[in-house]
Design an enzyme around this catalytic site. Structure first.
Site, PDB file in Angstrom:
ATOM      1  N   ARG A 125      13.870  42.079 -10.103  1.00 49.00           N
ATOM      2  CA  ARG A 125      14.756  41.070  -9.151  1.00 49.00           C
ATOM      3  C   ARG A 125      15.895  42.278  -8.677  1.00 49.00           C
ATOM      4  O   ARG A 125      16.647  42.852  -9.797  1.00 49.00           O
ATOM      5  CB  ARG A 125      14.942  40.043  -9.715  1.00 49.00           C
ATOM      6  N   ARG A 158      20.654  41.474 -12.379  1.00 47.44           N
ATOM      7  CA  ARG A 158      21.389  40.571 -13.440  1.00 47.44           C
ATOM      8  C   ARG A 158      21.283  40.833 -14.870  1.00 47.44           C
ATOM      9  O   ARG A 158      20.298  41.413 -15.215  1.00 47.44           O
ATOM     10  CB  ARG A 158      20.746  39.100 -13.008  1.00 47.44           C
ATOM     11  N   ARG A 169      14.457  33.655 -22.289  1.00 48.94           N
ATOM     12  CA  ARG A 169      14.601  32.682 -21.415  1.00 48.94           C
ATOM     13  C   ARG A 169      13.064  32.016 -21.266  1.00 48.94           C
ATOM     14  O   ARG A 169      13.159  30.624 -20.863  1.00 48.94           O
ATOM     15  CB  ARG A 169      14.997  33.303 -20.085  1.00 48.94           C
TER      16      ARG A 169
HETATM   17  P1  AP5 Z   1      14.100  33.766  -7.729  1.00 49.87           P
HETATM   18  O1  AP5 Z   1      13.866  32.797  -6.460  1.00 49.87           O
HETATM   19  O2  AP5 Z   1      15.582  34.344  -7.894  1.00 49.87           O
HETATM   20  O3  AP5 Z   1      13.538  32.608  -8.815  1.00 49.87           O
HETATM   21  P2  AP5 Z   1      14.398  31.782  -9.686  1.00 49.87           P
HETATM   22  O4  AP5 Z   1      13.271  30.687  -9.927  1.00 49.87           O
HETATM   23  O5  AP5 Z   1      15.559  31.182  -8.898  1.00 49.87           O
HETATM   24  O6  AP5 Z   1      14.740  32.406 -10.954  1.00 49.87           O
HETATM   25  P3  AP5 Z   1      16.016  32.361 -11.986  1.00 49.87           P
HETATM   26  O7  AP5 Z   1      16.158  33.492 -12.853  1.00 49.87           O
HETATM   27  O8  AP5 Z   1      17.252  32.356 -10.802  1.00 49.87           O
HETATM   28  O9  AP5 Z   1      16.132  30.909 -12.582  1.00 49.87           O
HETATM   29  P4  AP5 Z   1      16.729  30.695 -13.862  1.00 49.87           P
HETATM   30  O10 AP5 Z   1      16.393  29.338 -13.669  1.00 49.87           O
HETATM   31  O11 AP5 Z   1      16.231  31.338 -15.154  1.00 49.87           O
HETATM   32  O12 AP5 Z   1      18.092  31.253 -13.673  1.00 49.87           O
HETATM   33  P5  AP5 Z   1      19.426  30.615 -13.332  1.00 49.87           P
HETATM   34  O13 AP5 Z   1      20.353  31.390 -12.319  1.00 49.87           O
HETATM   35  O14 AP5 Z   1      19.280  29.251 -12.740  1.00 49.87           O
HETATM   36  O15 AP5 Z   1      12.839  34.749  -7.618  1.00 49.87           O
HETATM   37  C1  AP5 Z   1      12.698  35.515  -8.724  1.00 49.87           C
HETATM   38  C2  AP5 Z   1      12.259  37.184  -8.205  1.00 49.87           C
HETATM   39  O16 AP5 Z   1      11.038  36.942  -7.655  1.00 49.87           O
HETATM   40  C3  AP5 Z   1      12.908  37.624  -7.082  1.00 49.87           C
HETATM   41  O17 AP5 Z   1      13.092  38.878  -7.166  1.00 49.87           O
HETATM   42  C4  AP5 Z   1      12.460  37.198  -5.670  1.00 49.87           C
HETATM   43  O18 AP5 Z   1      12.529  38.062  -4.773  1.00 49.87           O
HETATM   44  C5  AP5 Z   1      10.886  37.300  -6.271  1.00 49.87           C
HETATM   45  N1  AP5 Z   1      10.255  36.337  -5.569  1.00 49.87           N
HETATM   46  C6  AP5 Z   1      10.525  34.993  -5.246  1.00 49.87           C
HETATM   47  N2  AP5 Z   1       9.753  34.247  -4.736  1.00 49.87           N
HETATM   48  C7  AP5 Z   1       8.691  35.098  -4.595  1.00 49.87           C
HETATM   49  C8  AP5 Z   1       7.014  34.912  -3.924  1.00 49.87           C
HETATM   50  N3  AP5 Z   1       6.761  33.786  -3.653  1.00 49.87           N
HETATM   51  N4  AP5 Z   1       6.340  35.990  -3.980  1.00 49.87           N
HETATM   52  C9  AP5 Z   1       6.783  37.192  -4.695  1.00 49.87           C
HETATM   53  N5  AP5 Z   1       8.115  37.248  -5.100  1.00 49.87           N
HETATM   54  C10 AP5 Z   1       9.007  36.318  -5.315  1.00 49.87           C
HETATM   55  O19 AP5 Z   1      20.264  30.230 -14.720  1.00 49.87           O
HETATM   56  C11 AP5 Z   1      20.764  31.422 -15.418  1.00 49.87           C
HETATM   57  C12 AP5 Z   1      21.218  30.685 -16.694  1.00 49.87           C
HETATM   58  O20 AP5 Z   1      22.478  29.959 -16.669  1.00 49.87           O
HETATM   59  C13 AP5 Z   1      20.282  30.512 -17.809  1.00 49.87           C
HETATM   60  O21 AP5 Z   1      19.316  31.049 -18.401  1.00 49.87           O
HETATM   61  C14 AP5 Z   1      21.049  29.288 -18.426  1.00 49.87           C
HETATM   62  O22 AP5 Z   1      21.654  30.042 -19.647  1.00 49.87           O
HETATM   63  C15 AP5 Z   1      22.329  28.775 -17.583  1.00 49.87           C
HETATM   64  N6  AP5 Z   1      21.876  27.691 -17.048  1.00 49.87           N
HETATM   65  C16 AP5 Z   1      21.734  27.458 -15.367  1.00 49.87           C
HETATM   66  N7  AP5 Z   1      21.504  26.027 -15.217  1.00 49.87           N
HETATM   67  C17 AP5 Z   1      21.502  25.436 -16.354  1.00 49.87           C
HETATM   68  C18 AP5 Z   1      21.130  24.092 -17.182  1.00 49.87           C
HETATM   69  N8  AP5 Z   1      20.738  23.080 -16.110  1.00 49.87           N
HETATM   70  N9  AP5 Z   1      21.409  23.875 -18.327  1.00 49.87           N
HETATM   71  C19 AP5 Z   1      21.640  24.892 -19.223  1.00 49.87           C
HETATM   72  N10 AP5 Z   1      21.866  26.213 -18.825  1.00 49.87           N
HETATM   73  C20 AP5 Z   1      21.819  26.660 -17.737  1.00 49.87           C
END
Ligand code: AP5
Length: 215
Positions: A125, A158, A169
Site C-alpha cells: 500500500r 504508512r 495488526r
Molecule cells: P485500504 O482500503 O487502505 O484498507 P483498509 O481496510 O482501510 O485497511 P487499514 O489498514 O487502513 O485498516 P486498519 O483498520 O488497520 O487501519 P486504520 O487506519 O483504521 O486498502 C488496503 C490496500 O489494498 C491499499 O493499497 C488499496 O489500494 C488496496 N485495495 C483496496 N481494495 C482493493 C481491492 N478490492 N482489490 C485490490 N486491492 C485493493 O487504523 C490504524 C491503527 O489505528 C490501528 O492499528 C489502531 O492502532 C488504531 N485504531 C484505529 N481505530 C481504532 C479503534 N476503533 N479502536 C482502537 N484502535 C484503533
C-alpha cells in the site's frame, strides 16, 4: 443520523470504498485511523499516546476511541448519513455506540477476505501524505509513480504497514472479530461482502446495496 459501520481486517479495503462512497456524495466518511493520524501530525496528547500503540500494531484503548468518536459525531448534523471506518473494533466500542452515544449503527458491513491476501495488500500500500488517498503498487497503481492522481501529493508507506507490524495488526484483529460480528449478527444488522473483488466491482455492489439504507 444514519450510521453504517464498515468492519473487516486491516487491508480489506474499508478505507478505499468509504472514500469512494463519500466522494460520490451519499455520506460522510469518518475514519478513526485517519483521525488518529491527524492527531499525531498535530502533536496532540492523544496523538502522542496513540502513535506508540499504532506503531506496534496494537489497539488504542476503548475509552479514548469512544470519546473521540462521540466528539466527531457531535459535530455532524442529525440529517447526515455516516460511514464509520475502523470503529467499532471491539464489543465495548459497539455497545458504546448503541447505549451511550446519541445514535446507533443501522447496518454493519463485514469486508470478508483471506488473510494471506491481506498481507500482500498492506505491504504494497501507498498512501497520499496530503489527502490520504490509498493506492497499491500492483493492484491500484497511481498514473504517475509515487504521486497522487487526485492532488499530486507524495505517496508514502504508512509506518504500520511494515510486514512485522501488519502481522501483529492481523493477530489483534483476530482476537476481537468473532465477538464483534456475533454482536451485530444477533441483532440482525450484519451483512457480508466479498472484499476480494476488484475495487470497481465492489464499489458498484456497495453503492447499490447502501443507497437504500442511506436515502
Ligand atoms: P485500504 O482500503 O487502505 O484498507 P483498509 O481496510 O482501510 O485497511 P487499514 O489498514 O487502513 O485498516 P486498519 O483498520 O488497520 O487501519 P486504520 O487506519 O483504521 O486498502 C488496503 C490496500 O489494498 C491499499 O493499497 C488499496 O489500494 C488496496 N485495495 C483496496 N481494495 C482493493 C481491492 N478490492 N482489490 C485490490 N486491492 C485493493 O487504523 C490504524 C491503527 O489505528 C490501528 O492499528 C489502531 O492502532 C488504531 N485504531 C484505529 N481505530 C481504532 C479503534 N476503533 N479502536 C482502537 N484502535 C484503533
Amino acid at each position: 443520523m444514519k450510521i453504517i459501520a464498515l468492519l473487516g481486517a486491516p487491508g480489506s479495503g474499508k478505507g478505499t470504498q468509504a472514500k469512494k462512497l463519500s466522494q460520490s456524495g451519499i455520506c460522510f466518511h469518518l475514519s478513526t485511523g485517519d483521525t488518529l493520524r491527524g492527531a499525531i501530525k498535530d502533536g496532540t496528547e492523544i496523538g502522542l499516546r496513540a502513535k506508540t500503540l499504532m506503531d506496534r500494531g496494537e489497539l488504542v484503548p476503548d475509552s479514548v476511541m469512544i470519546e473521540m468518536v462521540e466528539c466527531c459525531l457531535g459535530t455532524l448534523p442529525d440529517s447526515m448519513s455516516v460511514l464509520l471506518d475502523g470503529f467499532p473494533r471491539t464489543v465495548p466500542q459497539a455497545k458504546a455506540l448503541d447505549l451511550r452515544l446519541r445514535t446507533t449503527v443501522h447496518l454493519a458491513v463485514y469486508f470478508k477476505m483471506h488473510e494471506q491476501d491481506l498481507v500482500l495488500r498492506l505491504t504494497g500500500r501507498q498512501t497520499c501524505e496530503r489527502c490520504g488517498e490509498p493506492y497499491h503498487i500492483s493492484f491500484v497503481p497511481p498514473l504517475k509513480q509515487d504521486l497522487c492522481d487526485r492532488c499530486g501529493g507524495n505517496l508514502i508507506q504508512r509506518s504500520d504497514d511494515m510486514e512485522a507490524v501488519v502481522r501483529q495488526r492481523l493477530r489483534v484483529f483476530a482476537t476481537q472479530n468473532e465477538a464483534l460480528l456475533s454482536y451485530y449478527e444477533k441483532t440482525k444488522r450484519l451483512i457480508e461482502v466479498d472484499a476480494g473483488l476488484p475495487v470497481a466491482t465492489l464499489q458498484s455492489n456497495l453503492q447499490r446495496m447502501l443507497s437504500e439504507w442511506l436515502t
